[in-house]
Design a protein around this motif. Structure first.
Motif, PDB file in Angstrom:
ATOM      1  N   PRO A 154       0.825  -1.213   0.000  1.00  0.00           N
ATOM      2  CA  PRO A 154       0.000   0.000   0.000  1.00  0.00           C
ATOM      3  C   PRO A 154       0.854   1.256   0.000  1.00  0.00           C
ATOM      4  O   PRO A 154       1.891   1.320   0.668  1.00  0.00           O
ATOM      5  CB  PRO A 154      -0.810  -0.123   1.286  1.00  0.00           C
ATOM      6  CG  PRO A 154      -0.900  -1.594   1.513  1.00  0.00           C
ATOM      7  CD  PRO A 154       0.423  -2.139   1.051  1.00  0.00           C
ATOM      8  N   ASN A 155       0.378   2.247  -0.761  1.00  0.00           N
ATOM      9  CA  ASN A 155       1.034   3.547  -0.819  1.00  0.00           C
ATOM     10  C   ASN A 155       2.452   3.471  -1.390  1.00  0.00           C
ATOM     11  O   ASN A 155       3.315   4.270  -1.038  1.00  0.00           O
ATOM     12  CB  ASN A 155       1.074   4.215   0.564  1.00  0.00           C
ATOM     13  CG  ASN A 155       1.166   5.719   0.466  1.00  0.00           C
ATOM     14  OD1 ASN A 155       0.567   6.341  -0.409  1.00  0.00           O
ATOM     15  ND2 ASN A 155       1.927   6.323   1.352  1.00  0.00           N
ATOM     16  N   SER A 156       2.671   2.533  -2.287  1.00  0.00           N
ATOM     17  CA  SER A 156       3.998   2.442  -2.894  1.00  0.00           C
ATOM     18  C   SER A 156       4.014   2.950  -4.327  1.00  0.00           C
ATOM     19  O   SER A 156       5.065   2.958  -4.973  1.00  0.00           O
ATOM     20  CB  SER A 156       4.495   0.994  -2.865  1.00  0.00           C
ATOM     21  OG  SER A 156       3.619   0.139  -3.572  1.00  0.00           O
ATOM     22  N   TYR A 157       2.849   3.370  -4.834  1.00  0.00           N
ATOM     23  CA  TYR A 157       2.743   3.882  -6.192  1.00  0.00           C
ATOM     24  C   TYR A 157       2.072   5.247  -6.223  1.00  0.00           C
ATOM     25  O   TYR A 157       1.261   5.580  -5.370  1.00  0.00           O
ATOM     26  CB  TYR A 157       1.939   2.932  -7.081  1.00  0.00           C
ATOM     27  CG  TYR A 157       2.664   1.669  -7.469  1.00  0.00           C
ATOM     28  CD1 TYR A 157       2.365   0.469  -6.852  1.00  0.00           C
ATOM     29  CD2 TYR A 157       3.635   1.685  -8.455  1.00  0.00           C
ATOM     30  CE1 TYR A 157       3.019  -0.696  -7.205  1.00  0.00           C
ATOM     31  CE2 TYR A 157       4.297   0.522  -8.816  1.00  0.00           C
ATOM     32  CZ  TYR A 157       3.985  -0.674  -8.185  1.00  0.00           C
ATOM     33  OH  TYR A 157       4.638  -1.808  -8.545  1.00  0.00           O
ATOM     34  N   TYR A 158       2.413   6.019  -7.223  1.00  0.00           N
ATOM     35  CA  TYR A 158       1.701   7.239  -7.581  1.00  0.00           C
ATOM     36  C   TYR A 158       0.418   6.798  -8.276  1.00  0.00           C
ATOM     37  O   TYR A 158       0.454   5.980  -9.189  1.00  0.00           O
ATOM     38  CB  TYR A 158       2.593   8.041  -8.523  1.00  0.00           C
ATOM     39  CG  TYR A 158       2.114   9.402  -8.881  1.00  0.00           C
ATOM     40  CD1 TYR A 158       1.467   9.628 -10.097  1.00  0.00           C
ATOM     41  CD2 TYR A 158       2.354  10.501  -8.051  1.00  0.00           C
ATOM     42  CE1 TYR A 158       1.059  10.903 -10.457  1.00  0.00           C
ATOM     43  CE2 TYR A 158       1.953  11.774  -8.405  1.00  0.00           C
ATOM     44  CZ  TYR A 158       1.304  11.967  -9.615  1.00  0.00           C
ATOM     45  OH  TYR A 158       0.908  13.219  -9.972  1.00  0.00           O
ATOM     46  N   SER A 187      -6.945  13.383 -12.211  1.00  0.00           N
ATOM     47  CA  SER A 187      -6.361  13.741 -10.933  1.00  0.00           C
ATOM     48  C   SER A 187      -5.336  12.692 -10.544  1.00  0.00           C
ATOM     49  O   SER A 187      -5.403  11.543 -10.987  1.00  0.00           O
ATOM     50  CB  SER A 187      -7.453  13.821  -9.868  1.00  0.00           C
ATOM     51  OG  SER A 187      -6.908  14.152  -8.606  1.00  0.00           O
ATOM     52  N   SER A 188      -4.387  13.100  -9.703  1.00  0.00           N
ATOM     53  CA  SER A 188      -3.379  12.178  -9.189  1.00  0.00           C
ATOM     54  C   SER A 188      -3.094  12.480  -7.730  1.00  0.00           C
ATOM     55  O   SER A 188      -3.275  13.619  -7.271  1.00  0.00           O
ATOM     56  CB  SER A 188      -2.085  12.280  -9.989  1.00  0.00           C
ATOM     57  OG  SER A 188      -2.271  11.926 -11.335  1.00  0.00           O
ATOM     58  N   ILE A 189      -2.617  11.455  -7.049  1.00  0.00           N
ATOM     59  CA  ILE A 189      -2.205  11.618  -5.665  1.00  0.00           C
ATOM     60  C   ILE A 189      -0.865  10.918  -5.478  1.00  0.00           C
ATOM     61  O   ILE A 189      -0.670   9.780  -5.907  1.00  0.00           O
ATOM     62  CB  ILE A 189      -3.276  11.073  -4.699  1.00  0.00           C
ATOM     63  CG1 ILE A 189      -2.913  11.379  -3.247  1.00  0.00           C
ATOM     64  CG2 ILE A 189      -3.531   9.592  -4.909  1.00  0.00           C
ATOM     65  CD1 ILE A 189      -4.080  11.194  -2.278  1.00  0.00           C
ATOM     66  N   ASP A 190       0.050  11.635  -4.850  1.00  0.00           N
ATOM     67  CA  ASP A 190       1.399  11.126  -4.680  1.00  0.00           C
ATOM     68  C   ASP A 190       1.491  10.303  -3.394  1.00  0.00           C
ATOM     69  O   ASP A 190       0.561  10.300  -2.563  1.00  0.00           O
ATOM     70  CB  ASP A 190       2.385  12.290  -4.644  1.00  0.00           C
ATOM     71  CG  ASP A 190       3.764  11.897  -5.109  1.00  0.00           C
ATOM     72  OD1 ASP A 190       4.537  12.793  -5.506  1.00  0.00           O
ATOM     73  OD2 ASP A 190       4.074  10.700  -5.072  1.00  0.00           O
ATOM     74  N   ILE A 191       2.606   9.668  -3.212  1.00  0.00           N
ATOM     75  CA  ILE A 191       2.826   8.858  -2.025  1.00  0.00           C
ATOM     76  C   ILE A 191       2.733   9.703  -0.765  1.00  0.00           C
ATOM     77  O   ILE A 191       2.228   9.247   0.270  1.00  0.00           O
ATOM     78  CB  ILE A 191       4.184   8.136  -2.125  1.00  0.00           C
ATOM     79  CG1 ILE A 191       4.142   7.100  -3.249  1.00  0.00           C
ATOM     80  CG2 ILE A 191       4.551   7.479  -0.800  1.00  0.00           C
ATOM     81  CD1 ILE A 191       5.473   6.452  -3.551  1.00  0.00           C
ATOM     82  N   ASP A 192       3.153  10.964  -0.863  1.00  0.00           N
ATOM     83  CA  ASP A 192       3.106  11.835   0.307  1.00  0.00           C
ATOM     84  C   ASP A 192       1.733  12.470   0.511  1.00  0.00           C
ATOM     85  O   ASP A 192       1.545  13.254   1.436  1.00  0.00           O
ATOM     86  CB  ASP A 192       4.171  12.936   0.210  1.00  0.00           C
ATOM     87  CG  ASP A 192       3.923  13.893  -0.948  1.00  0.00           C
ATOM     88  OD1 ASP A 192       4.745  14.804  -1.147  1.00  0.00           O
ATOM     89  OD2 ASP A 192       2.915  13.738  -1.672  1.00  0.00           O
ATOM     90  N   TYR A 219      -5.035  18.274  -9.898  1.00  0.00           N
ATOM     91  CA  TYR A 219      -6.285  18.084 -10.622  1.00  0.00           C
ATOM     92  C   TYR A 219      -6.225  18.756 -11.988  1.00  0.00           C
ATOM     93  O   TYR A 219      -5.604  19.805 -12.160  1.00  0.00           O
ATOM     94  CB  TYR A 219      -7.460  18.697  -9.846  1.00  0.00           C
ATOM     95  CG  TYR A 219      -7.716  18.054  -8.512  1.00  0.00           C
ATOM     96  CD1 TYR A 219      -7.136  18.550  -7.353  1.00  0.00           C
ATOM     97  CD2 TYR A 219      -8.555  16.950  -8.411  1.00  0.00           C
ATOM     98  CE1 TYR A 219      -7.357  17.954  -6.125  1.00  0.00           C
ATOM     99  CE2 TYR A 219      -8.803  16.344  -7.189  1.00  0.00           C
ATOM    100  CZ  TYR A 219      -8.190  16.852  -6.054  1.00  0.00           C
ATOM    101  OH  TYR A 219      -8.430  16.258  -4.831  1.00  0.00           O
ATOM    102  N   ALA A 220      -6.934  18.156 -12.935  1.00  0.00           N
ATOM    103  CA  ALA A 220      -7.134  18.810 -14.215  1.00  0.00           C
ATOM    104  C   ALA A 220      -8.060  20.006 -14.009  1.00  0.00           C
ATOM    105  O   ALA A 220      -8.939  19.977 -13.136  1.00  0.00           O
ATOM    106  CB  ALA A 220      -7.743  17.838 -15.217  1.00  0.00           C
ATOM    107  N   ASP A 221      -7.890  21.031 -14.808  1.00  0.00           N
ATOM    108  CA  ASP A 221      -8.721  22.229 -14.663  1.00  0.00           C
ATOM    109  C   ASP A 221     -10.208  21.900 -14.818  1.00  0.00           C
ATOM    110  O   ASP A 221     -11.052  22.545 -14.185  1.00  0.00           O
ATOM    111  CB  ASP A 221      -8.315  23.269 -15.706  1.00  0.00           C
ATOM    112  CG  ASP A 221      -6.980  23.909 -15.391  1.00  0.00           C
ATOM    113  OD1 ASP A 221      -6.385  24.514 -16.292  1.00  0.00           O
ATOM    114  OD2 ASP A 221      -6.522  23.796 -14.229  1.00  0.00           O
ATOM    115  N   SER A 271       3.181  11.282 -12.928  1.00  0.00           N
ATOM    116  CA  SER A 271       2.964  11.610 -14.326  1.00  0.00           C
ATOM    117  C   SER A 271       1.488  11.880 -14.549  1.00  0.00           C
ATOM    118  O   SER A 271       0.632  11.339 -13.839  1.00  0.00           O
ATOM    119  CB  SER A 271       3.422  10.476 -15.242  1.00  0.00           C
ATOM    120  OG  SER A 271       3.155  10.782 -16.605  1.00  0.00           O
ATOM    121  N   GLN A 272       1.199  12.695 -15.550  1.00  0.00           N
ATOM    122  CA  GLN A 272      -0.169  12.918 -15.983  1.00  0.00           C
ATOM    123  C   GLN A 272      -0.399  12.280 -17.356  1.00  0.00           C
ATOM    124  O   GLN A 272      -1.473  12.393 -17.920  1.00  0.00           O
ATOM    125  CB  GLN A 272      -0.479  14.409 -16.027  1.00  0.00           C
ATOM    126  CG  GLN A 272      -0.361  15.076 -14.668  1.00  0.00           C
ATOM    127  CD  GLN A 272      -0.503  16.590 -14.730  1.00  0.00           C
ATOM    128  OE1 GLN A 272      -0.926  17.152 -15.744  1.00  0.00           O
ATOM    129  NE2 GLN A 272      -0.151  17.260 -13.648  1.00  0.00           N
TER     130      GLN A 272
END
Length: 120
Positions: A28-32, A48-53, A58-60, A101-102
């Protein structure tokens, strides 16, 4: 690695849905993590993306309406969607990648998708 989306469905304009993406086969929580959507004949569109931290982007087109989050203990990624409009109708996918990455082309792992339909 396996990603399984759920929570899609049909909703009226202005409505809300929460998508879930259950992960297995990895720490768990090892990937973007990212959410994408796709309509017939078009490429995956990054939402949208969420990083490990825990930092999020978000896209506009969805900023202020969609919220990405994760439950690390359960290894579940969420996308809370509100103020949905017909143009949000699409197949929604979650994806995982070792680095931020997006660009959908670089994402290593994908779920099977869940359909969201916004219509009156």
């Amino acid at each position: 690695v396996q990603l399984v989306e759920s929570g899609g469905g049909s909703v009226q304009p202005g409505g809300s849905l929460r998508l879930s993406c259950a992960g297995s086969g990895f720490i768990p929580n090892s990937y973007y993590m990212g959410w994408f959507r796709q309509t017939p004949g078009n490429q995956h569109e990054w939402m949208s993306s969420i990083d490990i931290d825990g930092s999020t982007v978000y896209a506009d087109s969805v900023k202020g309406r969609f919220t990405i989050s994760k439950d690390i203990a359960k290894n579940i990624l969420y996308l809370q969607m509100s103020s949905l409009q017909p143009e949000d109708t699409a197949m929604y996918y979650c994806a995982a990648n070792p680095w931020p990455s997006q660009n959908p082309r670089v994402y290593k792992f994908w779920g099977q998708g869940t359909q969201v339909t916004v219509s009156s």
